[in-house]
Design an enzyme around this catalytic site. Sequence first.
Site, PDB file in Angstrom:
ATOM      1  N   LYS A  11      39.366  44.390  35.598  1.00 40.76           N
ATOM      2  CA  LYS A  11      38.992  45.483  36.519  1.00 40.76           C
ATOM      3  C   LYS A  11      40.250  46.206  37.015  1.00 40.76           C
ATOM      4  O   LYS A  11      41.218  46.309  36.277  1.00 40.76           O
ATOM      5  CB  LYS A  11      38.152  44.938  37.675  1.00 40.76           C
ATOM      6  CG  LYS A  11      36.978  44.095  37.185  1.00 40.76           C
ATOM      7  CD  LYS A  11      35.964  43.836  38.254  1.00 40.76           C
ATOM      8  CE  LYS A  11      34.921  42.858  37.728  1.00 40.76           C
ATOM      9  NZ  LYS A  11      33.771  42.752  38.593  1.00 40.76           N
ATOM     10  N   SER A 214      30.113  35.778  37.963  1.00 41.91           N
ATOM     11  CA  SER A 214      30.650  34.596  38.637  1.00 41.91           C
ATOM     12  C   SER A 214      30.739  33.373  37.733  1.00 41.91           C
ATOM     13  O   SER A 214      30.558  32.237  38.183  1.00 41.91           O
ATOM     14  CB  SER A 214      29.844  34.277  39.908  1.00 41.91           C
ATOM     15  OG  SER A 214      29.936  35.360  40.823  1.00 41.91           O
TER      16      SER A 214
HETATM   17  C1  PEP Z   1      32.338  41.348  35.604  1.00 38.14           C
HETATM   18  O1  PEP Z   1      32.680  42.203  36.395  1.00 38.14           O
HETATM   19  O2  PEP Z   1      32.133  41.659  34.422  1.00 38.14           O
HETATM   20  C2  PEP Z   1      32.153  39.985  36.112  1.00 38.14           C
HETATM   21  C3  PEP Z   1      31.420  39.176  35.409  1.00 38.14           C
HETATM   22  O3  PEP Z   1      32.765  39.676  37.299  1.00 38.14           O
HETATM   23  P1  PEP Z   1      32.821  38.234  38.032  1.00 38.14           P
HETATM   24  O4  PEP Z   1      33.083  37.216  36.957  1.00 38.14           O
HETATM   25  O5  PEP Z   1      33.949  38.350  38.995  1.00 38.14           O
HETATM   26  O6  PEP Z   1      31.499  38.028  38.672  1.00 38.14           O
END
Ligand code: PEP
Length: 251
Positions: A11, A214
Site C-alpha cells: 500500500k 488480516s
Molecule cells: C489488503 O489490503 O490487500 C489486505 C489484505 O490488507 P491486510 O492484510 O492488512 O488486511
Amino acid sequence: MRKNVVAGNWKMNKTLQEGVALATELKEALAGVEVKCGVVVAPPLTHVASVVEAVKGSVIGVSAQNCAEKEKGAYTGEVSAEMIQSTGAGFVILGHSERREYYGETSEIIKNKIQLVLANGLTPIVCFGEVLAQREAEKHFDVVKSQVQEAMFDFSAADFGKMILAYEPVWAIGTGKTASADQAQEIHAFVRGIVAEKYGKQVADDCTILYGGSCNPANAKELFSNPDVDGGLIGGASLKAADFMAIIQAF
Ligand code: PEP
C-alpha cells in the site's frame, strides 16, 4: 496448473530506501529456503523499478498496486500498464477495495485496466469482496458474483486463465478480523464454481484464488489448507520480512 501464490501489498507505506531494504531482506531470507509458492511484492509505484533491481536473481516477482485506465497520453499523474511493464515488473493489483471505495473504481474501469495489463504481458491480480453490511444481509455471494462477472467475464478463456483472483472481504482488510477458514473456503469454492460455469472445469481448476484480509503468520496455515484457497494477498503483515516469510512458509 493451479499455482499457490503469496503476494504482499505494501500500500502507501515505506520510503524508497525502506522499500529497497525490505525487498533485499526478503531476498536474503528466501535464499536457500525451499519455497512452495510464488512470491510477489507490490511496492508503491515510485519504488517498483528499484525493487525489481533489488530482487533480481531471486524468486520474488514484483507488482504494481494499480495502473491507468488509458493507454497513454495527456493523463497527468497516471502511470500506464506499458510503463509498468517497462520496469521489469510482472504483475498489477487491480480492483482493490481501497481503489473502489476511495477512487470510485467501477467494474467497468477495472475491466478496462485488466485489458491493458494483459495486452502488456502482465498478470493482473484482481480483487473483489463484500463489505460488512452486505455480509450481514447475506448478500455476499451475489456481490462477489457480480463483481467477478462484471470485471472478469468479458475475456476469452485464455485471457481469463492469465488472471490471479483475490477474494478480499472488505470487513477483514486491515481490521484484524479474518474470515474464518470455512468462510474463505465457502466463497472460494463458490467463485471456482461460477468460473467453471463460464469457462469450464479445467479453467476453474487451474485458476489461482487468493484470500486477503488480516492474514498473518498465525492464521495463514489454516487458511491455506483449504482446497480452494491458493494463497494470500497480504497487507499489513507483508511490511515485515519475518512475518511475510512466515506466511510464505505456511505452504
Ligand atoms: C489488503 O489490503 O490487500 C489486505 C489484505 O490488507 P491486510 O492484510 O492488512 O488486511
